[in-house]
Motif scaffolding. Structure first.
Motif, PDB file in Angstrom:
ATOM      1  N   TYR A  32       0.815  -1.204   0.000  1.00  0.00           N
ATOM      2  CA  TYR A  32       0.000   0.000   0.000  1.00  0.00           C
ATOM      3  C   TYR A  32       0.853   1.261   0.000  1.00  0.00           C
ATOM      4  N   ALA A  50       4.344  11.138   2.908  1.00  0.00           N
ATOM      5  CA  ALA A  50       3.849   9.953   2.211  1.00  0.00           C
ATOM      6  C   ALA A  50       5.007   9.012   1.934  1.00  0.00           C
ATOM      7  N   ALA A  96      -2.922   6.943   6.665  1.00  0.00           N
ATOM      8  CA  ALA A  96      -3.853   6.512   5.633  1.00  0.00           C
ATOM      9  C   ALA A  96      -3.152   5.549   4.684  1.00  0.00           C
ATOM     10  N   ALA A  97      -3.950   4.729   4.028  1.00  0.00           N
ATOM     11  CA  ALA A  97      -3.395   3.725   3.122  1.00  0.00           C
ATOM     12  C   ALA A  97      -4.261   3.599   1.880  1.00  0.00           C
ATOM     13  N   ASP A  98      -3.600   3.276   0.768  1.00  0.00           N
ATOM     14  CA  ASP A  98      -4.345   3.040  -0.458  1.00  0.00           C
ATOM     15  C   ASP A  98      -3.610   2.034  -1.334  1.00  0.00           C
ATOM     16  N   ASP A 109      -7.011  10.584  -2.285  1.00  0.00           N
ATOM     17  CA  ASP A 109      -6.528   9.371  -2.938  1.00  0.00           C
ATOM     18  C   ASP A 109      -6.449   8.174  -2.001  1.00  0.00           C
ATOM     19  N   TYR A 110      -6.640   8.403  -0.710  1.00  0.00           N
ATOM     20  CA  TYR A 110      -6.481   7.330   0.270  1.00  0.00           C
ATOM     21  C   TYR A 110      -7.828   6.763   0.686  1.00  0.00           C
ATOM     22  N   GLU A 111      -7.908   5.441   0.706  1.00  0.00           N
ATOM     23  CA  GLU A 111      -9.168   4.776   1.005  1.00  0.00           C
ATOM     24  C   GLU A 111      -9.313   4.452   2.492  1.00  0.00           C
ATOM     25  N   TRP A 113      -8.265   4.844   6.590  1.00  0.00           N
ATOM     26  CA  TRP A 113      -7.776   5.854   7.529  1.00  0.00           C
ATOM     27  C   TRP A 113      -7.794   5.316   8.955  1.00  0.00           C
TER      28      TRP A 113
END
Length: 123
Positions: A32, A50, A96-98, A109-111, A113
């Protein structure tokens, strides 16, 4: 589904250091893109740092040279190392991660949290 839990916040004097942790469960963090954002009372959420899947990093100008990120794949945890803290760093910090983006400095842009951890820097 990735569940993120931040820890490590607290009260520190200006010039001090803290290390925030973002522990992930449910998925392997190294797959991720990860980000750190912060929000102070009455202010908009802002990008802090990031870390991409490849290890590429971005930092906000306000923290460049003072904050760094690292990742421990064995612990499935990302860290935000904060040095030379200033009162203006006081905020709730969220990780946060995506999965779709390789790296991003944009919250949209991050899905996934985390719930956040409070950092308070006294002058």
């Amino acid at each position: 589904q990735v569940v993120l839990v931040e820890s490590g916040g607290g009260l520190v004097q200006a010039g001090g250091s803290l290390r925030l942790s973002c522990a992930a469960s449910g998925r392997t963090l190294s797959n991720y893109a990860m980000g750190w954002f912060r929000q102070a009372p009455g202010k908009e959420r802002e990008f802090v740092a990031a870390r991409g899947r490849s290890g590429t990093t971005y930092y906000a100008d306000s923290v460049k040279g003072r904050f760094t990120t690292s990742r421990d794949n064995a612990k499935n945890t990302m860290y935000l190392h904060m040095n030379s803290l200033k009162p203006e760093d006081t905020a709730a910090y969220h990780c946060a991660a995506d999965r779709d983006y390789s790296i991003s400095r944009y919250a949209r842009d991050y899905e996934f949290w985390g719930q956040g951890t409070q950092v308070t820097v006294s002058s």
